[in-house]
Design an enzyme around this catalytic site. Structure first.
Site, PDB file in Angstrom:
ATOM      1  N   ASN A 128       0.797  -1.224   0.000  1.00 43.14           N
ATOM      2  CA  ASN A 128       0.000   0.000   0.000  1.00 43.14           C
ATOM      3  C   ASN A 128       0.832   1.277   0.000  1.00 43.14           C
ATOM      4  OD1 ASN A 128       0.342  -1.452   2.590  1.00 43.14           O
ATOM      5  ND2 ASN A 128      -0.316   0.493   3.470  1.00 43.14           N
ATOM      6  N   ALA A 136     -13.661  -3.468  -0.002  1.00 40.62           N
ATOM      7  CA  ALA A 136     -14.430  -2.768  -1.042  1.00 40.62           C
ATOM      8  C   ALA A 136     -13.957  -1.333  -1.258  1.00 40.62           C
ATOM      9  CB  ALA A 136     -15.917  -2.765  -0.671  1.00 40.62           C
ATOM     10  N   CYS A 188       3.307   8.218   8.141  1.00 38.73           N
ATOM     11  CA  CYS A 188       2.586   6.972   7.880  1.00 38.73           C
ATOM     12  C   CYS A 188       1.146   7.267   7.482  1.00 38.73           C
ATOM     13  CB  CYS A 188       2.644   6.033   9.066  1.00 38.73           C
ATOM     14  SG  CYS A 188       2.200   4.355   8.641  1.00 38.73           S
ATOM     15  N   GLN A 207      -4.977  -4.185  -1.618  1.00 38.27           N
ATOM     16  CA  GLN A 207      -4.528  -3.197  -2.612  1.00 38.27           C
ATOM     17  C   GLN A 207      -4.441  -3.781  -4.012  1.00 38.27           C
ATOM     18  OE1 GLN A 207      -4.054   0.026  -2.215  1.00 38.27           O
ATOM     19  NE2 GLN A 207      -4.121   0.167   0.008  1.00 38.27           N
TER      20      GLN A 207
END
Ligand code: PMP
Length: 388
Positions: free
Chosen positions: A155, A204, A328, A183
């Site tokens: 990700n 989703a 992050c 991802q």
């Protein structure tokens, strides 16, 4: 250039719901509001029908059987169910799990939880591109290994793990394989047969569907212990009334993503390369973090700007939504464990920015972002007394 509305380039964090998906969901809030577990009336049957259609859509997109799909609240829950559920169900067989250092916190934290309860965890290292060494994986197995858990796509830097090769190794070892495809799905081909995967997590909201719904694929015969107990929904693997509108949305989102994946991947790669070219041609000291752009998630670009604090850059560009490896992406304000695991210096982590392009990103937006980022980086560098 005309003033554009805020530009969203943080599609790894979440994506907007596609209007086509939203239209599909709408009737299931007020009109068709039934409980999919109500077997005695029309309201329940309609809800159940919608849930089963969505199950088919999701199963089709990963080429599984509908019976192998368990609805969850998202990939975090699917990952927890996979790891904790398998570890506790199979503990008489063994107590060893293998994962890697760049996994999402919804993998690493359950691993820590299991470790505190006596399980042994091997966390494979990665190279500068975020890639594991398959020899390290082969060597990590013990007689007690019960599960390998690795992500399809990272990700932060978009690294694609060689899931087909990994599947061959785990099958040879007779060990279960779990893939976190939060991802990957809808962006790169993710099919359970080709990967030889036993458990697969899906979400989703990374694929233009709603937040709060996901699924765990469980190969026939794979039986984790549930995380919570109740009405025995989802064959007892996940009790709780199903969120019908969200499930309908996930089904639509996966069907659309599957149909459009090839053309969309090509478009995103072109825009991402345009962004990378624009930044590197106009600025010195822009370094790519992670794998070459040819070998990562189509919409992902992660770069460090030398001499720049990414937090200051983002603060100076309030109309451009990107994220920084320095802070992050999670609720924790810690430097990215992914970039650290890849061996990047703290300076480089501090200057790192993740651009995540998506379905509604336009060429005009990319041109505007290049313009604004170049301007701001030049301005900040002028203010940095440590730079020549
Ligand atoms: N795994 C990966 C690789 C992710 O990127 C994310 C979301 N950031 C998750 C798991 C968690 O997904 P969800 O938000 O559906 O819980």
């Amino acid at each position: 250039m005309k003033n554009l509305r805020p530009i969203y380039l943080d599609h790894h964090a979440t994506t907007p719901v596609d209007p086509r998906v939203f239209r599909g969901m709408e009737p299931y809030f007020c009109e068709n509001f039934g409980n999919a577990a109500s077997k005695s009336h029309l309201f329940g049957w309609k809800a159940e029908g919608a849930v089963e259609k969505a199950r088919e859509q999701v199963a089709q997109s990963i080429q599984s059987s509908t019976k192998e799909i368990v609805w969850t609240s998202g990939a975090t829950e699917a990952n927890n169910l996979a790891l904790i559920g398998i570890a506790t169900a199979y503990q008489t067989k063994g107590d060893h799990l293998i994962t890697c250092s760049t996994e999402h916190s919804s993998i690493l934290d359950p691993c820590r939880y299991l470790q505190e309860r006596g399980f042994k965890i091997t966390t494979l290292p990665v190279n500068q591109e975020g890639m594991i060494d398959l020899d390290d994986l082969t060597k990590a197995f013990t007689k007690k290994t019960i599960l390998v858990s690795l992500m399809a796509a990272n990700n932060e830097v978009g690294t694609l793990h060689p899931t087909v090769e990994i599947g061959k190794i785990t099958r040879k070892q007779g060990v279960l394989l779990h893939i976190d495809a939060a991802q990957g799905c809808g962006k790169i081909p993710v099919t359970v047969q080709s990967m030889g995967v036993d458990l697969l997590s899906l979400s989703a909201h990374k694929v233009y569907g709603p937040k709060g719904v996901g699924a765990l694929y469980l190969r026939k015969g794979v039986r984790p212990l549930p995380l919570f107990y109740g009405g025995g929904h989802e064959r007892g693997f996940r009790s709780g009334t199903l969120p019908v509108p969200l499930i309908v949305g996930m089904g639509e989102a996966f069907e659309i993503a599957g149909n459009e994946m090839e053309t969309e991947a090509r478009r995103l790669k072109r825009l991402r390369d345009q962004l990378f070219r624009g930044l590197t041609q106009r600025l010195e000291g822009v370094v790519l973090n992670g794998p070459p752009t040819t070998e990562r998630l189509p919409g992902n670009l992660n770069v460090s700007f030398e001499g720049i604090d990414a937090e200051a850059l983002m603060a100076g560009l309030p109309n451009i939504a990107v994220s920084s490896g320095a802070a992050c992406t999670s609720a924790k304000a810690e430097p990215s464990h992914v970039l650290r695991a890849m061996g990047l210096s703290s300076e480089r982590i501090k200057g790192s920015v993740r651009f995540g392009l998506g379905r509604f990103t336009t060429e005009e937006e990319i041109d505007h972002v290049i313009e604004k980022v170049v301007e701001k980086v030049q301005e900040l560098r002028k203010k940095n007394p440590l730079l020549p």
